[in-house]
Design an enzyme around this catalytic site. Structure first.
Site, mmCIF file in Angstrom:
data_model
loop_
_atom_site.group_PDB
_atom_site.id
_atom_site.type_symbol
_atom_site.label_atom_id
_atom_site.label_comp_id
_atom_site.label_asym_id
_atom_site.label_seq_id
_atom_site.Cartn_x
_atom_site.Cartn_y
_atom_site.Cartn_z
ATOM 1 N N THR A 192 37.095 -23.046 -36.027
ATOM 2 C CA THR A 192 36.500 -22.592 -37.284
ATOM 3 C C THR A 192 37.507 -21.837 -38.142
ATOM 4 O OG1 THR A 192 34.371 -22.367 -36.226
ATOM 5 C CG2 THR A 192 34.734 -21.039 -38.193
ATOM 6 N N ARG A 220 22.586 -29.419 -33.148
ATOM 7 C CA ARG A 220 23.075 -28.088 -32.762
ATOM 8 C C ARG A 220 23.780 -27.407 -33.957
ATOM 9 N NH1 ARG A 220 28.164 -25.171 -32.703
ATOM 10 N NH2 ARG A 220 28.047 -23.615 -31.061
ATOM 11 N N VAL A 221 23.447 -26.149 -34.151
ATOM 12 C CA VAL A 221 24.106 -25.337 -35.181
ATOM 13 C C VAL A 221 24.664 -24.104 -34.501
ATOM 14 C CG1 VAL A 221 23.704 -23.914 -37.232
ATOM 15 C CG2 VAL A 221 22.635 -26.173 -37.062
ATOM 16 N N GLY A 222 25.879 -23.732 -34.860
ATOM 17 C CA GLY A 222 26.510 -22.563 -34.243
ATOM 18 C C GLY A 222 26.391 -21.316 -35.092
HETATM 19 N N1 ASP Z 1 32.034 -21.018 -33.805
HETATM 20 C C1 ASP Z 1 31.948 -22.433 -33.950
HETATM 21 C C2 ASP Z 1 30.629 -22.930 -33.426
HETATM 22 O O1 ASP Z 1 30.149 -22.419 -32.436
HETATM 23 C C3 ASP Z 1 33.023 -23.211 -33.270
HETATM 24 C C4 ASP Z 1 34.409 -22.676 -33.352
HETATM 25 O O2 ASP Z 1 34.692 -21.610 -33.849
HETATM 26 O O3 ASP Z 1 35.280 -23.367 -32.852
HETATM 27 O O4 ASP Z 1 30.115 -23.874 -33.967
#
Ligand code: ASP
Length: 333
Positions: A192, A220-222
């Protein structure tokens, strides 16, 4: 009504006089602990910080600020650089898909006045961060999801594109050979993009954009598009962005936590360390198998970054120097 106007109006009418007095008179507001919240003007020079080694993105954001742009313009345009970079497989075009082969993007943005916009599970639009900004500025809402978010983006002039590049398709096909469901969180490479900036007026904004966990379940949502988890900004205190396993960030409302710890007097570094410690000290935490990293900046332009594992980094553009700094981490063995 904006918070400042509310305080102002409340004082004029006499309603909430106590609140306005204590908020505005910082000498009565535990000055020992709250040095970061001092109301005296702070002479902050511009700064841009971002998760991971993304010097082209911070360079762009820095240029925006040097040309008189706001921190909001800077973080949006900085994130857009990485979203357009097809070689980056974790953000925007070229992002790794979910387990069904669909690239779905999450992003959010937050300005100096506490306004925010977010998109989740957005498909076929490269610049998710810009759609999030449109949600903030053109709708009465904070978050749009999925098909609705895509339709909104198109109505705002964004073009539909296929975000799955040949390289990402190939990586997904290789992953499918091992049929066990195990989404991959990348500990060593950048994921990210979270960015925070302070402009020439001393105002702070932040943005966060991602294609999320590679090979995740459809839907799925993060944490990245969740205000308070992937990003939080309070212009009187500072801002924070997160990267890593979003589920763990959401469970501790990580970015909000870091900003609140700074409000209580912690430096950005101390606040990031405390937020990471909250994750690893949870009962039965599986922290050895996932990464989380935070970066933070306070109103004075001081920065901090910390992660569970090594290999996390922060890129910082300050005083004309654009550099990537390896972050300290909690698990040393
Ligand atoms: N934080 C992001 C998520 O969980 C992934 C990432 O930072 O690599 O979707």
């Amino acid at each position: 009504m904006k918070r400042r106007n509310f305080i102002k109006n409340a004082s004029i009418t006499g309603i909430g006089l106590t609140i306005s007095t204590s908020v505005l008179n910082c000498k009565d507001h535990n000055p020992e602990k709250n040095h970061n919240t001092a109301m005296a003007p702070i002479n902050t020079t511009p700064i841009v910080v971002a998760t991971w080694d993304v010097k082209e993105s911070t360079q762009k954001a820095w240029e925006v600020i040097q040309n008189g742009g706001t921190a909001l313009d800077a973080v949006e345009q900085g994130c857009m650089v990485e979203e357009a970079n097809e070689k980056g497989q974790t953000v925007g075009k070229g992002g790794l898909p979910d387990r069904d082969g669909n690239v779905t993007l999450d992003a959010c943005i937050m300005d100096k006045d506490g306004n925010c916009g977010s998109v989740v599970y957005l498909q076929n639009i490269t610049h998710a961060v810009s759609v999030a900004r449109k949600v903030m500025e053109e709708t009465p809402h904070v978050m749009l999801a999925g098909e609705g978010a895509q339709q909104f983006a198109i109505s705002q002039g964004f073009e539909r594109e296929n975000l799955l590049t040949d390289a990402s398709k190939k990586a997904w096909e290789n992953w499918k050979i091992n049929s066990e469901y195990k989404p991959i969180i990348n500990i060593e490479n950048h994921d990210t993009i979270g960015m925070l900036a302070i402009d020439k007026n001393g105002d702070i904004s932040g943005a966060c954009t991602t294609s999320g966990l590679a090979y995740k379940m459809a839907g799925r949502v993060g944490d990245s598009p969740i205000i308070g988890s992937g990003l939080f900004v309070d212009n009187e205190i500072g801002g924070c962005v997160a990267t890593g396993l979003g589920e763990e960030v959401m469970k501790t409302v990580g970015s909000f936590l870091v900003v609140e710890l700074m409000r209580q007097g912690k430096t950005p570094q101390q606040a990031c360390e405390e937020a990471i410690s909250r994750i690893v000290t949870k009962p039965n935490s599986d922290y050895k198998n996932f990464q989380v990293g935070y970066i933070a900046v306070n109103k004075k332009g001081e920065t901090g970054s910390y992660a569970i594992h090594q290999h996390f980094s922060m890129t910082k553009y300050q005083d004309g120097v654009n550099e990537t700094i390896q972050s300290d981490y909690i698990i040393k063995t």
